[in-house]
Each structure stands twice: as C-alpha cells, then as structure tokens.
Design a protein around this motif. Structure first.
Motif, PDB file in Angstrom:
ATOM      1  N   CYS A 178       0.823  -1.210   0.000  1.00  0.00           N
ATOM      2  CA  CYS A 178       0.000   0.000   0.000  1.00  0.00           C
ATOM      3  C   CYS A 178       0.856   1.257   0.000  1.00  0.00           C
ATOM      4  CB  CYS A 178      -0.942   0.011   1.198  1.00  0.00           C
ATOM      5  SG  CYS A 178      -0.116  -0.174   2.792  1.00  0.00           S
ATOM      6  N   VAL A 179       2.058   1.151   0.536  1.00  0.00           N
ATOM      7  CA  VAL A 179       2.929   2.332   0.600  1.00  0.00           C
ATOM      8  C   VAL A 179       3.341   2.795  -0.787  1.00  0.00           C
ATOM      9  CG1 VAL A 179       5.180   1.179   0.710  1.00  0.00           C
ATOM     10  CG2 VAL A 179       4.826   3.304   1.960  1.00  0.00           C
ATOM     11  N   GLU A 180       3.148   1.933  -1.805  1.00  0.00           N
ATOM     12  CA  GLU A 180       3.484   2.315  -3.174  1.00  0.00           C
ATOM     13  C   GLU A 180       2.484   3.311  -3.748  1.00  0.00           C
ATOM     14  OE1 GLU A 180       6.265   1.533  -4.790  1.00  0.00           O
ATOM     15  OE2 GLU A 180       6.877   0.520  -2.939  1.00  0.00           O
ATOM     16  N   GLY A 181       1.347   3.486  -3.068  1.00  0.00           N
ATOM     17  CA  GLY A 181       0.425   4.533  -3.486  1.00  0.00           C
ATOM     18  C   GLY A 181       1.144   5.874  -3.444  1.00  0.00           C
ATOM     19  N   PHE A 182       0.965   6.678  -4.487  1.00  0.00           N
ATOM     20  CA  PHE A 182       1.754   7.916  -4.579  1.00  0.00           C
ATOM     21  C   PHE A 182       1.137   8.975  -3.661  1.00  0.00           C
ATOM     22  CE2 PHE A 182       3.704  11.678  -6.390  1.00  0.00           C
ATOM     23  CZ  PHE A 182       5.011  11.240  -6.521  1.00  0.00           C
ATOM     24  N   CYS A 183       1.508   8.864  -2.389  1.00  0.00           N
ATOM     25  CA  CYS A 183       0.900   9.715  -1.367  1.00  0.00           C
ATOM     26  C   CYS A 183       1.856   9.786  -0.184  1.00  0.00           C
ATOM     27  CB  CYS A 183      -0.446   9.120  -0.954  1.00  0.00           C
ATOM     28  SG  CYS A 183      -1.155   9.867   0.505  1.00  0.00           S
ATOM     29  N   PRO A 184       2.090  10.970   0.384  1.00  0.00           N
ATOM     30  CA  PRO A 184       3.010  11.096   1.521  1.00  0.00           C
ATOM     31  C   PRO A 184       2.356  10.821   2.866  1.00  0.00           C
ATOM     32  CG  PRO A 184       2.293  13.268   0.827  1.00  0.00           C
ATOM     33  CD  PRO A 184       1.658  12.285  -0.128  1.00  0.00           C
ATOM     34  N   SER A 185       1.121  10.331   2.876  1.00  0.00           N
ATOM     35  CA  SER A 185       0.422  10.138   4.152  1.00  0.00           C
ATOM     36  C   SER A 185       0.811   8.850   4.852  1.00  0.00           C
ATOM     37  CB  SER A 185      -1.093  10.152   3.915  1.00  0.00           C
ATOM     38  OG  SER A 185      -1.492   9.023   3.158  1.00  0.00           O
ATOM     39  N   PHE A 186       1.499   7.921   4.163  1.00  0.00           N
ATOM     40  CA  PHE A 186       1.837   6.634   4.754  1.00  0.00           C
ATOM     41  C   PHE A 186       3.057   6.743   5.661  1.00  0.00           C
ATOM     42  CE2 PHE A 186      -1.027   5.252   1.561  1.00  0.00           C
ATOM     43  CZ  PHE A 186      -1.576   4.080   2.050  1.00  0.00           C
ATOM     44  N   VAL A 187       2.915   6.176   6.861  1.00  0.00           N
ATOM     45  CA  VAL A 187       3.972   6.217   7.860  1.00  0.00           C
ATOM     46  C   VAL A 187       4.146   4.810   8.418  1.00  0.00           C
ATOM     47  CG1 VAL A 187       4.725   7.194  10.057  1.00  0.00           C
ATOM     48  CG2 VAL A 187       3.416   8.605   8.446  1.00  0.00           C
ATOM     49  N   SER A 188       5.392   4.356   8.494  1.00  0.00           N
ATOM     50  CA  SER A 188       5.682   3.065   9.117  1.00  0.00           C
ATOM     51  C   SER A 188       5.923   3.263  10.598  1.00  0.00           C
ATOM     52  CB  SER A 188       6.929   2.428   8.492  1.00  0.00           C
ATOM     53  OG  SER A 188       6.679   1.995   7.183  1.00  0.00           O
ATOM     54  N   VAL A 189       5.290   2.412  11.408  1.00  0.00           N
ATOM     55  CA  VAL A 189       5.515   2.412  12.850  1.00  0.00           C
ATOM     56  C   VAL A 189       6.362   1.188  13.173  1.00  0.00           C
ATOM     57  CG1 VAL A 189       4.439   2.354  15.119  1.00  0.00           C
ATOM     58  CG2 VAL A 189       3.313   3.572  13.243  1.00  0.00           C
ATOM     59  N   LEU A 190       7.581   1.425  13.640  1.00  0.00           N
ATOM     60  CA  LEU A 190       8.522   0.343  13.913  1.00  0.00           C
ATOM     61  C   LEU A 190       8.591   0.088  15.412  1.00  0.00           C
ATOM     62  CD1 LEU A 190      11.441   1.460  11.548  1.00  0.00           C
ATOM     63  CD2 LEU A 190       9.484   0.016  11.017  1.00  0.00           C
ATOM     64  N   GLY A 191       8.563  -1.188  15.795  1.00  0.00           N
ATOM     65  CA  GLY A 191       8.636  -1.550  17.197  1.00  0.00           C
ATOM     66  C   GLY A 191       7.285  -1.444  17.871  1.00  0.00           C
ATOM     67  N   GLY A 192       7.280  -1.679  19.169  1.00  0.00           N
ATOM     68  CA  GLY A 192       6.037  -1.583  19.925  1.00  0.00           C
ATOM     69  C   GLY A 192       5.026  -2.623  19.490  1.00  0.00           C
ATOM     70  N   GLY A 193       3.793  -2.362  19.797  1.00  0.00           N
ATOM     71  CA  GLY A 193       2.701  -3.264  19.423  1.00  0.00           C
ATOM     72  C   GLY A 193       1.387  -2.531  19.506  1.00  0.00           C
ATOM     73  N   LEU A 194       0.350  -3.168  18.988  1.00  0.00           N
ATOM     74  CA  LEU A 194      -0.969  -2.548  19.030  1.00  0.00           C
ATOM     75  C   LEU A 194      -1.428  -2.387  20.477  1.00  0.00           C
ATOM     76  CD1 LEU A 194      -2.808  -4.409  16.134  1.00  0.00           C
ATOM     77  CD2 LEU A 194      -2.029  -2.041  16.141  1.00  0.00           C
ATOM     78  N   ARG A 195      -1.951  -1.218  20.773  1.00  0.00           N
ATOM     79  CA  ARG A 195      -2.424  -0.949  22.125  1.00  0.00           C
ATOM     80  C   ARG A 195      -3.794  -1.595  22.329  1.00  0.00           C
ATOM     81  NH1 ARG A 195      -0.878   2.744  25.836  1.00  0.00           N
ATOM     82  NH2 ARG A 195       0.419   3.861  24.313  1.00  0.00           N
ATOM     83  N   LYS A 196      -3.909  -2.391  23.367  1.00  0.00           N
ATOM     84  CA  LYS A 196      -5.190  -3.016  23.691  1.00  0.00           C
ATOM     85  C   LYS A 196      -6.008  -2.068  24.561  1.00  0.00           C
ATOM     86  CE  LYS A 196      -4.753  -7.213  21.886  1.00  0.00           C
ATOM     87  NZ  LYS A 196      -5.707  -7.788  20.919  1.00  0.00           N
ATOM     88  N   PRO A 197      -7.312  -1.994  24.337  1.00  0.00           N
ATOM     89  CA  PRO A 197      -8.135  -1.141  25.195  1.00  0.00           C
ATOM     90  C   PRO A 197      -8.165  -1.671  26.617  1.00  0.00           C
ATOM     91  CG  PRO A 197      -9.508  -2.493  23.772  1.00  0.00           C
ATOM     92  CD  PRO A 197      -8.092  -2.696  23.312  1.00  0.00           C
ATOM     93  N   GLU A 198      -8.406  -0.776  27.570  1.00  0.00           N
ATOM     94  CA  GLU A 198      -8.475  -1.179  28.963  1.00  0.00           C
ATOM     95  C   GLU A 198      -9.539  -2.254  29.173  1.00  0.00           C
ATOM     96  OE1 GLU A 198      -6.620  -0.385  31.698  1.00  0.00           O
ATOM     97  OE2 GLU A 198      -5.267   0.525  30.220  1.00  0.00           O
TER      98      GLU A 198
END
Length: 841
Positions: A365-385
């Motif tokens: 998807c990052v190949e879409g010609f758009c600067p809105s894509f950001v990679s998040v490295l490390g961590g993990g998905l936050r679970k709701p309380e």
C-alpha cells in the motif's frame, strides 16, 4: 399413501438400478414420477427397463406427458420446487382431494420485490501475493488457470479464460497461429505445477509457443485451505526442471531477494525485487519461446496462520495513514489491491485508514503515490483497557439477566448465518451444530462458500431438530428461516438470503457496520447504500423483527480486535432466544473448537450483554467514538474552514476565503430568498477551501509535525516505537525502473525534525523564494485555485435562477481533484476538461 395407491421407492444405488426391486415396485402402477436432481440418470433407466413390458406405467420426471418442463435439471430440488410438481402430477388422479389448496404458501411466487443492488465478490486476501503477481504490463494479456489467481479475471487485470489443471497454455499454443498477438502470460500455481502443470510447459516448448509462464509460488494450496503441496517442491527445483526441458529463460521475482543469498540457483537465473515486476515481464515478453517467471511470496492467509503459531517471522512494522495528509484519491488501493484499506469519513471528505486487525503486513500500500503513509517500527498494538476484563467479570455482569426460554422443537429450527468469507461465518454454524449435537439433538449445516472464503459472500444454513430423523433436508427453504444472523448487511440482503425470510416470523440480527466491498479498492467513492439495505430488510421481515448492533465497534472497544465481531453477534442472538441450545453446550462447543477460546467466550458474553442491557455494556468501556460530526450549518462550515486556512497560511488568507464565500451567500439569498438553504454556497465553501489549501511540501510537513498526529499514533500503539516516512521529494526522487512515475523514498525518525523546520517556511509559499513552487504540479495547483477564485467572483456577480444549476456543477468539480503528483494531475486534467465543457455550454 397406501390407501391412495401411492408407493415410494428410494434406490440406494442410482446406476445401475437393481432391477428386481424396481420390477416389484412398478408392478401394477399406472404412473411413476422420478424425482432426482440434475440429469435424468434414474429416469432414463426406468424408462428403458419398463419399455417392453405390456403393462408398463407412464414415466414422468424432467418433463410431463406433454413434454412441458416438470422437475428442473438445474439447481437443487428443495421442497418448494417439488411440491408444485407433485400437485401437477397427482391432481388429475386424485381430483376429490383438491390438492392445489394444500400447496404451502412458501412455494408461491416470491413477492419481495427487486433487491437493492449490492454484491460482495470474492477477492484476494489482504496482502495476498496475487495482488501483485497477477499484474501484466500494459498491452499484454494473461490466461487464468486453477487456483485463487483465477479471481484476477474479474479484477480488470487483462486476464481471461480458464484452462483445466494441466492444460495451461494449451489454448494459446493453438490460437497463437491464428491471431495477431505475439505473446501471452499464463498464470500457474505451484500446487498445479506439481500436479500436472509441468506437462503444460512441456507442450508449450514442443509447440514453440511464445508464452511466459508465471509460476506463483506461494508455499501452499491456498484455494482449498492452505494444505501443503503434495510433495517436495522448491524454487531451485522448478527452475532446474523448466530450463532443462527447454525454457528459453527463467527468472525469480520475490518480496525478499535477500533470502536468496547463498541459494544455489541454475546458472544465469537472476533474482529481482517485486517492485521490478513490470520491467522484468516486459523483457520476457520480448524473448522468443517459452520463458518462466517464478513469483515467490508466501500466501497471506498462511502467513497469518503461521504467525499465530509463532512459526513465521512477524515484522515489528505496521503501516498507518495520517488522515490529515490523505487526499482520499485511492491510489493506495489501486497499487496494493488490498481489502485492509478502509474508508474513513471525515469533515473534509472520505479518506483512508488501515484496519490493523486484518492487515497481513504486505506493505505494498505504501506504493500509493501519497506522503500520508507512515511506518511504525517496534512496539505493538495498544489493547483497550476493557480488553483486560476477565470472563468471571462478564459472567457476574450477566448474572441478573435470565436465559432465553427453551425452544419447543415441535418443528426444526432454521437459522441462516450470512457474512464475509474469512471472518468465521462457517465457524458460527459449526459451533451451533456442535452444541446441538452435545445435547443429543439433530443438527445439520450447509455452507455455501467455495471462492467466497476469500472475502466473498458466505452463507451457512443451520437446521436443528429434536432428533436427526426430523431433518429431511439441509437447506433452509423459501420463507422458512426462524432467524438470520446478518454478520454483513450486504450478504444478508442478497436475494438468496432474503428468499428464506418471512414477514412477521423471521428475526434478523444485523451488523450496522459498513464493510466495504472489493469495488472500493479501485473506486474511491464506492459505498454500500446502508440505509436502503436496512429499509429493504425491514420491508421483508417487518421493522420490529430487525435487531441491530455495530459488532465491529463493540469488539474493537472491548476486545481490541474486530475479528471477534461475528462471535459477538452469535452471543447477541443467543440472548435474544434465536440460538436454541443451552449455554453450557455453547461454551463447550467453543472449547472444542480450540481456537482463541478465551477471546471467543468473552465475545459471546459481550454479545449477550449487548442484547440484555446496553447501559450495562456501556459501563464496561468508553462510548463509541464518532469519527466526525459534519458541520450542521453554513456558519459552522465557514468557521471550520477559515480556521484551517489560518493555520495553513495566515489570517489574511482566511479572510479572503470568508469574503468570497459571503459574497456568494449574499447573491444566492438574493436569488432564492432570505430563507434559502444555500446549497451552492455550501458547495463553494467546501471546494474553495480545497483549492486554496492545496497540500504542498510545507503543508505536508506541518501536518506530519502536528502533535495531534503523534497523539493518534500513541493511541494506537504501545511501547517504544520509531516512525519512518515514505516520500517522493521532487528534487530528490528518482524514477521507477521502466516508468515515468517517481519512486518513493524512506526517511527515518529524523524527518520529524526536518518537518518542524520546514513547516514555518509556509510564509514563502507563492513567493519567488518558494523553491517548490516552480514545479509543474505547484504551478497548476495555483492556476486551478485562481480559476476557481475567479469563478466565485463571477457567481457573486452573475448568479440568477437560469444559471444556478450550471454554476452548481462547476462549483463541485474540485471534489474529484484528489491525490498527489501524477495522480492529482490526471484527476485535474479530467476536471479542467469538464470545466471547459460546462463553460462552453
């Protein structure tokens, strides 16, 4: 029946029929009706056997005595189709019974009306290698074969036909002698190659055909559930075989070329990254003879399964979209063909978001010609309380609510589960039938799936009875469903689903969440008409019989994963008395399924609580987050947009916007009256903001550096994280190989500092010192803005009742100008052409 002179004979073997019993059955009969599905296999044998007998009975089946159709050879002979044929056959012999009056109501013509147009087509899974591998260069054609890749035939990918397993390319070997086209690509799965596809390649070599076989090596027989290929098969083995048997050239394309370091490949076989697929295919297309491209990328569904078992690498990288930067152009969907890219409705229009629960980390998807894509490295998905809730807490919350009354089972209970393939629709049916089995009841489930498991429409017909002997069919007949679980409203509103519902009887539990169809990957404006679908559903069964819940939202807020939505709906339906099995049996069935037992039990209990007491459910988790509240009035719209323009540039720029909008408002009220709803002014207010706030380098930097975006990231992810940005700077980006499109570059966390430094330089925008302003894209954006500003002034001066509709069309044109770079310029070309046509008219 015996008193009426009617006999029933059910042969156990359909061919050849056992003649002794058939002769005894036919003795003394005047008429025989043969009821069998599909072709007349039994009927023809009966006729041949009885033909020379002097007392032979008349035999009917697929046609009556006059040759008119009686029992169809197409589809399933369910009771609603057999009953009318029985009456036609028996009525002349038993006139005193007046059989026509006993015809069940569900056999009569369906009066549901025309269903709302909504289709859920099977599609490649999120991150499927075929999303990339089945592309062909412009001007080329591919031929389909057996496997998931066959779905490319309905994806506008220049893929045609279907060949049997082992016949791939055979049609081309013959047709190529009679057509002008010089070359085709032939898709071929690795499982098919091992089975018999290698023989097809041999025939193409012998026929001296110009063809490129694309062997899609995805490491599993994905179409039928991810089984391993029946035998040992590796990429080097495939390459060695095809080259030794006469292939002119062979190459490897993969998403991880580094994995081939040290792998012994045949001499001269290159390894390319999948980003080079187009240029590699163009070279093979021009190479005479048979060429082979092995596309090596593991099946997305297998990745997911193996990652859950810790048997496959799970990169600590996830993609997110900055919604403020996103323009909603849809190029990310075009490039990735991925179903995990979902719509995000905002105050500024429809944008995009990535559903992390279903994302398989393909990253195309990052190949879409758009600067809105950001990679998040490390961590993990936050679970709701709320995800920390224990089963005991949920059980305690439900202690005060009674269980639903027991079903009498004086007749079979019939329940349809309708939803999206791959989300557990079949699992719900299996759980209910297992629970019934544990209670000693009769149970059956008929699943309609096939390709539909790949994101298409899946329906599970579940029938329960006091004993197995009471179940005489497995499919729910017309208007016979007691309950329908519409896990997806599109599938739940399809004709086959509506046909089993009956007004005032069937109770429907419908998921409120709009789940985009495959068309959204190619059409940024595609949407399901949810209000019309709900209206249709209520019209069929009655408004009181439709229960609704936003299952994805509740599952995400309380469990942190939308995949639990269908199980939640099952719990909701159980509490409403629509799943006639005991709680003990239901929970035991979940345990025996042995998949995410704890989460599934929690989802089931949460669904029960949602049905029993919504207020009690709300106490467990924060209320549903509304993504946006659109401006309710023109005043709110002007205030919102002018505040944004002040941040974009300065107060003077915002005042210019307000003055233009107010001038148009005054003119429209003068034309339509003081109480006008000002539709033209509202359209101009939205689109004038859009053309004035074009997203140049300064604006993208400001939006990425905005603390609100970092807050969004922190709300989604926990732990130590780093950000990467994917951009195509106009002064730095190089062209993609074999293309005029700039290739995106990856920048590390330091880019945030660069954004913070660049954002304040917005004061240079439009001045001679604006180095970015000299590009063709920026010049055209400014020219388009000036054209639209002039249009606003013209409307404020010349609007009248005769030209308002045309000005309305002109005012709305900027809505289609979305995207960045070449994507935006292509859309701008179309808008300007329409602008010129409307002005000329």
């Amino acid at each position: 029946l015996e008193e009426l002179g009617i006999r029933i004979y059910k042969p156990g073997l359909t061919w050849p029929l056992e003649r002794t019993r058939l002769a005894a059955f036919a003795q003394g009969l005047a008429d025989i009706l043969v009821v069998e599905e599909k072709g007349a296999v039994i009927e023809e044998q009966v006729k041949n056997f009885l033909y020379n007998r002097p007392d032979r009975p008349r035999v009917q089946g697929k046609a009556d005595l006059s040759g008119q159709p009686l029992l169809s050879a197409l589809g399933e002979l369910r009771p609603s189709r057999i009953a009318p044929a029985l009456i036609r056959w028996l009525a002349p012999s038993l006139p005193h019974l007046n059989l026509a009056q006993h015809l069940p109501g569900f056999c009569k013509a369906d009066l549901q009306g025309d269903p709302v147009a909504a289709v859920r087509t099977p599609y490649f899974c999120s991150g499927c290698p075929h999303n990339t591998s089945t592309r062909v260069p412009e001007g080329s054609t591919a031929i389909a074969g057996i496997g998931c890749h066959f779905m490319a035939t309905w994806m506008k990918r220049d893929t045609v036909q279907l060949t049997q397993m082992g016949g791939e390319g055979v049609t081309w070997a013959a047709a190529s002698r009679f057509v002008g086209k010089k070359h085709v690509f032939q898709n071929l799965g690795d499982g098919t190659y091992f089975h018999s596809g290698s023989l097809a390649i041999r025939q193409a070599v012998a026929a001296r055909a110009n063809i490129t076989y694309k062997i899609l090596y995805n490491d599993a027989v994905a179409m039928t559930g991810g089984q391993p290929v029946d035998g040992k098969l590796s990429v080097p083995q495939i390459l060695q075989q095809v080259l030794s048997e006469g292939a002119a050239e062979a190459v490897v394309v993969t998403d991880y070329p580094e994995n081939y370091a040290g792998v012994p490949l045949p001499a001269g076989v290159p390894v390319h990254h999948r980003s080079e697929l187009d240029i590699v295919q163009r070279r093979l297309r021009d190479t005479p003879g048979v060429t082979v491209l092995v596309y090596d990328q593991t099946c997305a569904a297998e990745k997911r399964r193996r990652r859950k078992k810790k048997e496959y690498p799970d990169p600590a990288r996830r993609m997110v979209i900055n919604p403020e930067v996103c323009e909603g152009c849809g190029d990310c969907g075009v490039q990735s063909n991925c179903l995990s890219i979902l719509p995000l409705e905002t105050d500024l229009g429809r944008k995009r978001q990535i559903e992390q629960s279903s994302c398989n980390k393909d990253y195309s998807c990052v190949e879409g010609f758009c600067p809105s894509f950001v990679s998040v490295l490390g961590g993990g998905l936050r679970k709701p309380e709320a995800a920390k809730l224990e089963l005991a807490q949920l059980e305690a919350a439900l202690a005060n609510y009674p269980h639903p009354p027991r079903y009498s089972f004086d007749k079979p209970y019939e329940m349809l589960v309708a939803g999206v393939g791959g989300t557990g629709v079949v699992t719900l049916g299996a759980l209910v039938t297992m629970a019934a089995h544990l209670e000693g009841k009769g149970a059956s489930a008929l699943d309609f799936m096939g390709f539909a498991q790949k994101g298409g429409a899946v329906m599970s017909h579940v029938r329960l009875a006091a004993s197995p002997a009471a179940l005489n069919q497995v499919r729910i007949d017309l208007q016979q469903a007691d309950a329908v679980l519409a896990c997806d409203l599109v599938v739940g509103s399809m004709p086959d689903a509506l046909a089993v519902m009956r007004s005032g009887h069937t109770v429907v539990v419908a998921n409120e969440r709009e789940i985009p169809t495959a068309s959204f990957t190619q059409n940024p404006d595609a949407h399901n008409d949810m209000p019309a679908l709900f209206a249709q559903l209520r019209g069929v069964v009655g408004a009181p019989n439709v229960c609704t819940i936003d299952a994805q939202d509740v599952a995400t807020r309380l469990l942190g994963d939308s995949i639990a939505a269908n199980m939640l709906i099952l719990g909701y339906a159980w509490q409403r008395g629509l799943v006639p099995v005991t709680l003990t049996a239901m929970l035991r069935a979940i345990e025996l399924n042995n998949v995410a037992i704890d989460m599934n039990k929690k989802a089931f209990f949460i669904g029960r609580l949602a049905a029993a007491d919504e207020r009690a459910l709300a106490n467990l988790a924060p209320a549903k987050v509304v993504q946006f509240v659109p401006p309710a009035s023109l005043e709110e719209l002007i205030a919102s947009r002018s505040a944004r323009l002040e941040q974009y540039q300065d107060a003077a720029y915002a005042r210019r916007y307000v003055d233009l909008v107010r001038a148009v408002e005054a003119k429209e009220r003068a034309v339509d009256g003081a109480d006008s709803k000002t539709p033209l002014t509202k359209a101009l207010a939205r689109n004038l903001y859009k053309v004035m706030a074009y997203k140049d380098e300064y604006e993208v930097a400001r939006l990425h550096a905005d603390p609100a975006f970092r807050a969004q990231i922190d709300s989604q992810f926990a732990g130590e994280i780093r950000l990467q940005f994917h951009l195509a700077p106009p002064l730095l980006a190089r062209r993609k190989p074999g293309s005029d499109v700039p290739a995106k570059m990856t920048f590390g966390p330091w880019m945030l500092s660069a954004f913070r430094a660049l954002a304040p330089l917005k004061r240079l925008r439009g001045t001679p010192f604006d180095v970015f302003g000299y590009t063709a894209e920026r010049k055209r954006e400014r020219a388009w803005r000036d054209t639209y500003v002039a249009l606003a002034g013209e409307i404020a001066s010349h609007l009248d009742g005769s030209n308002k509709s045309r000005y309305q069309k002109l005012a709305n044109l900027p809505e289609q100008v979305r995207g960045f770079g070449h994507v935006k310029l292509r859309n701008l070309d179309q808008a300007q052409a329409q602008f010129a046509q409307l002005r000329a008219a």
